[in-house]
Design a protein around this motif. Structure first.
Motif, PDB file in Angstrom:
ATOM      1  N   GLY A  81      -0.114 -37.140 -17.060  1.00  0.00           N
ATOM      2  CA  GLY A  81      -1.144 -36.825 -18.037  1.00  0.00           C
ATOM      3  C   GLY A  81      -0.762 -37.324 -19.416  1.00  0.00           C
ATOM      4  O   GLY A  81      -1.042 -36.692 -20.439  1.00  0.00           O
ATOM      5  N   ALA A  82      -0.087 -38.482 -19.451  1.00  0.00           N
ATOM      6  CA  ALA A  82       0.438 -39.049 -20.689  1.00  0.00           C
ATOM      7  C   ALA A  82      -0.257 -40.373 -20.990  1.00  0.00           C
ATOM      8  O   ALA A  82      -1.086 -40.849 -20.205  1.00  0.00           O
ATOM      9  CB  ALA A  82       1.952 -39.252 -20.571  1.00  0.00           C
ATOM     10  N   THR A  83       0.094 -40.970 -22.113  1.00  0.00           N
ATOM     11  CA  THR A  83      -0.431 -42.288 -22.466  1.00  0.00           C
ATOM     12  C   THR A  83       0.609 -43.353 -22.126  1.00  0.00           C
ATOM     13  O   THR A  83       1.803 -43.060 -21.942  1.00  0.00           O
ATOM     14  CB  THR A  83      -0.755 -42.367 -23.962  1.00  0.00           C
ATOM     15  OG1 THR A  83       0.478 -42.268 -24.708  1.00  0.00           O
ATOM     16  CG2 THR A  83      -1.702 -41.255 -24.386  1.00  0.00           C
ATOM     17  N   SER A  84       0.164 -44.600 -22.090  1.00  0.00           N
ATOM     18  CA  SER A  84       1.086 -45.705 -21.828  1.00  0.00           C
ATOM     19  C   SER A  84       2.159 -45.792 -22.906  1.00  0.00           C
ATOM     20  O   SER A  84       3.337 -46.058 -22.613  1.00  0.00           O
ATOM     21  CB  SER A  84       0.311 -47.020 -21.756  1.00  0.00           C
ATOM     22  OG  SER A  84      -0.572 -47.015 -20.646  1.00  0.00           O
ATOM     23  N   SER A  85       1.775 -45.559 -24.161  1.00  0.00           N
ATOM     24  CA  SER A  85       2.745 -45.608 -25.253  1.00  0.00           C
ATOM     25  C   SER A  85       3.817 -44.529 -25.082  1.00  0.00           C
ATOM     26  O   SER A  85       5.003 -44.772 -25.324  1.00  0.00           O
ATOM     27  CB  SER A  85       2.044 -45.436 -26.601  1.00  0.00           C
ATOM     28  OG  SER A  85       1.204 -46.532 -26.876  1.00  0.00           O
ATOM     29  N   GLN A  86       3.396 -43.342 -24.663  1.00  0.00           N
ATOM     30  CA  GLN A  86       4.365 -42.268 -24.447  1.00  0.00           C
ATOM     31  C   GLN A  86       5.346 -42.622 -23.345  1.00  0.00           C
ATOM     32  O   GLN A  86       6.551 -42.351 -23.455  1.00  0.00           O
ATOM     33  CB  GLN A  86       3.633 -40.968 -24.127  1.00  0.00           C
ATOM     34  CG  GLN A  86       2.905 -40.371 -25.324  1.00  0.00           C
ATOM     35  CD  GLN A  86       1.947 -39.260 -24.939  1.00  0.00           C
ATOM     36  OE1 GLN A  86       1.689 -39.021 -23.756  1.00  0.00           O
ATOM     37  NE2 GLN A  86       1.394 -38.589 -25.933  1.00  0.00           N
ATOM     38  N   VAL A  87       4.862 -43.244 -22.288  1.00  0.00           N
ATOM     39  CA  VAL A  87       5.752 -43.661 -21.196  1.00  0.00           C
ATOM     40  C   VAL A  87       6.728 -44.725 -21.688  1.00  0.00           C
ATOM     41  O   VAL A  87       7.929 -44.670 -21.380  1.00  0.00           O
ATOM     42  CB  VAL A  87       4.936 -44.185 -19.997  1.00  0.00           C
ATOM     43  CG1 VAL A  87       5.847 -44.831 -18.959  1.00  0.00           C
ATOM     44  CG2 VAL A  87       4.132 -43.056 -19.378  1.00  0.00           C
ATOM     45  N   ALA A  88       6.240 -45.689 -22.464  1.00  0.00           N
ATOM     46  CA  ALA A  88       7.114 -46.736 -22.989  1.00  0.00           C
ATOM     47  C   ALA A  88       8.209 -46.157 -23.872  1.00  0.00           C
ATOM     48  O   ALA A  88       9.378 -46.560 -23.791  1.00  0.00           O
ATOM     49  CB  ALA A  88       6.291 -47.758 -23.778  1.00  0.00           C
ATOM     50  N   LEU A  89       7.866 -45.171 -24.691  1.00  0.00           N
ATOM     51  CA  LEU A  89       8.846 -44.543 -25.569  1.00  0.00           C
ATOM     52  C   LEU A  89       9.822 -43.673 -24.778  1.00  0.00           C
ATOM     53  O   LEU A  89      11.027 -43.667 -25.058  1.00  0.00           O
ATOM     54  CB  LEU A  89       8.134 -43.710 -26.640  1.00  0.00           C
ATOM     55  CG  LEU A  89       7.358 -44.511 -27.683  1.00  0.00           C
ATOM     56  CD1 LEU A  89       6.449 -43.601 -28.502  1.00  0.00           C
ATOM     57  CD2 LEU A  89       8.315 -45.274 -28.609  1.00  0.00           C
ATOM     58  N   ALA A  90       9.304 -42.942 -23.800  1.00  0.00           N
ATOM     59  CA  ALA A  90      10.177 -42.090 -22.980  1.00  0.00           C
ATOM     60  C   ALA A  90      11.182 -42.945 -22.206  1.00  0.00           C
ATOM     61  O   ALA A  90      12.346 -42.541 -22.036  1.00  0.00           O
ATOM     62  CB  ALA A  90       9.334 -41.256 -22.016  1.00  0.00           C
ATOM     63  N   TRP A  91      10.759 -44.112 -21.731  1.00  0.00           N
ATOM     64  CA  TRP A  91      11.686 -45.005 -21.035  1.00  0.00           C
ATOM     65  C   TRP A  91      12.793 -45.479 -21.981  1.00  0.00           C
ATOM     66  O   TRP A  91      13.978 -45.516 -21.607  1.00  0.00           O
ATOM     67  CB  TRP A  91      10.935 -46.208 -20.466  1.00  0.00           C
ATOM     68  CG  TRP A  91      11.836 -47.211 -19.812  1.00  0.00           C
ATOM     69  CD1 TRP A  91      12.404 -47.134 -18.572  1.00  0.00           C
ATOM     70  CD2 TRP A  91      12.307 -48.441 -20.389  1.00  0.00           C
ATOM     71  NE1 TRP A  91      13.192 -48.238 -18.347  1.00  0.00           N
ATOM     72  CE2 TRP A  91      13.149 -49.060 -19.432  1.00  0.00           C
ATOM     73  CE3 TRP A  91      12.077 -49.081 -21.608  1.00  0.00           C
ATOM     74  CZ2 TRP A  91      13.769 -50.278 -19.672  1.00  0.00           C
ATOM     75  CZ3 TRP A  91      12.701 -50.294 -21.850  1.00  0.00           C
ATOM     76  CH2 TRP A  91      13.537 -50.886 -20.882  1.00  0.00           C
ATOM     77  N   LEU A  92      12.432 -45.814 -23.208  1.00  0.00           N
ATOM     78  CA  LEU A  92      13.442 -46.236 -24.176  1.00  0.00           C
ATOM     79  C   LEU A  92      14.439 -45.122 -24.449  1.00  0.00           C
ATOM     80  O   LEU A  92      15.647 -45.353 -24.505  1.00  0.00           O
ATOM     81  CB  LEU A  92      12.771 -46.661 -25.488  1.00  0.00           C
ATOM     82  CG  LEU A  92      12.119 -48.036 -25.515  1.00  0.00           C
ATOM     83  CD1 LEU A  92      11.312 -48.215 -26.802  1.00  0.00           C
ATOM     84  CD2 LEU A  92      13.161 -49.145 -25.391  1.00  0.00           C
ATOM     85  N   LEU A  93      13.953 -43.907 -24.631  1.00  0.00           N
ATOM     86  CA  LEU A  93      14.836 -42.778 -24.901  1.00  0.00           C
ATOM     87  C   LEU A  93      15.794 -42.530 -23.736  1.00  0.00           C
ATOM     88  O   LEU A  93      16.934 -42.111 -23.935  1.00  0.00           O
ATOM     89  CB  LEU A  93      14.018 -41.520 -25.194  1.00  0.00           C
ATOM     90  CG  LEU A  93      13.294 -41.503 -26.543  1.00  0.00           C
ATOM     91  CD1 LEU A  93      12.262 -40.381 -26.588  1.00  0.00           C
ATOM     92  CD2 LEU A  93      14.293 -41.353 -27.692  1.00  0.00           C
TER      93      LEU A  93
END
Length: 299
Positions: free
Chosen positions: A246-258
């Protein structure tokens, strides 16, 4: 209302301050092409203040954003600065105009042609002094060499930052868009606290630099962090993982970086409060080991 969402990303120490690993990049607090005043200055001020309310403690800017506009907005929004907020700025790129222009055919991107590097020691010193004035600081916690000027020995450029550090005008030194070799050459002259290179799901050309920073405990600030390209298209891995959470693509991209390394401090930027809140929520997104592996091996 204070809601330290960003703290869920964990912390990293820079210049003696522990800051939340999800920061804010202030390049977009400017006009089209990172040039001049933004369309809505009041909204940009709200963005900076809301970032701090959300627990963001690392705010990254540069003298060339505007030029000068971003630094001025940050001061207007936050001065006197909260003790736990670290303002990072940069010098070493000059501006000869916007990097995007409007034409009858639409927007045209000029790219690096609008950002000539200048690393002469006297110029770097001048810009450090001017950033101190614009930001209303007596010292800059993190001062970064925005680009290595190929016309000036790297040792002279870093050496001037070391002199400024010895004088108490800057606390920590950072580099931007550098190679592993350049990092190690710079470290012979001064401690290097951070490196800021382009890195995201679709551009991993600095993977060796990130790995080196991880091994050496150097903070890594990936710029353009939300880039996902085709991976975010309907049915792609980013899109599927975002839907599952239930997230956005940007949130997934940032979570992967973290999740990529404990030294990574993404600095997504925006000029809109709603977009800021969306990005900052990525600090609370936890991807599974399988999801991280899928994204890691997706390109």
């Amino acid at each position: 209302m204070t809601d330290p969402v960003a703290h869920a990303a964990g912390s990293f120490a820079i210049a003696g301050k522990k800051v939340a690993r999800l920061g804010f990049g202030a390049m977009r607090l400017t006009g089209l092409g990172v040039w001049g005043e933004p369309d809505d200055r009041d909204e940009c001020i709200r963005v900076v203040r809301r970032a701090v309310e959300l627990g963001v403690q690392l705010i990254d800017t540069a003298d060339s954003y505007g030029p000068y506009v971003s630094e001025e907005i940050i001061r207007e929004a936050l001065h006197p600065y909260p003790d736990d907020v670290l303002i990072a700025t940069k010098a070493g790129l000059t501006r000869n105009g916007p990097d995007v222009i409007k034409t009858a055919q639409g927007l045209v991107r000029l790219g690096p042609k609008a950002w000539p590097p200048v690393g002469r020691p006297e110029y770097l010193r001048q810009e450090a002094e001017m950033s101190l004035r614009r930001l209303g600081l007596d010292h800059i916690d993190l001062f970064q060499l925005h680009r290595v000027d190929p016309k000036v020995p790297l040792e002279d450029q870093v050496g001037e930052l070391k002199d400024l550090q010895d004088e108490g005008k800057i606390v920590a030194i950072g580099l931007s868009q550098v190679t592993v070799d350049q990092i190690e050459r710079a470290r012979r002259i001064a401690d290097i606290a951070t490196v800021q290179n382009r890195y995201n799901l679709t551009d991993r050309s600095s993977a060796d630099v990130l790995d080196h920073c991880t091994g050496e405990g150097i903070g890594f600030l990936p710029w353009a962090p939300v880039g996902a390209g085709e991976l975010a298209e309907s049915g792609g891995p980013v899109d599927r993982i975002a839907s599952a959470h239930g997230a956005t693509s940007s949130q997934v991209a940032l979570a992967w970086l973290l999740a990529r390394s404990e030294v990574v401090l993404p600095i997504p930027g925006t000029s809109k409060v709603a977009h800021l809140e969306d990005n900052t929520a990525a600090a609370q997104l936890r991807l599974s080991a399988q999801e991280i592996d899928e994204l890691t091996h997706s390109v």
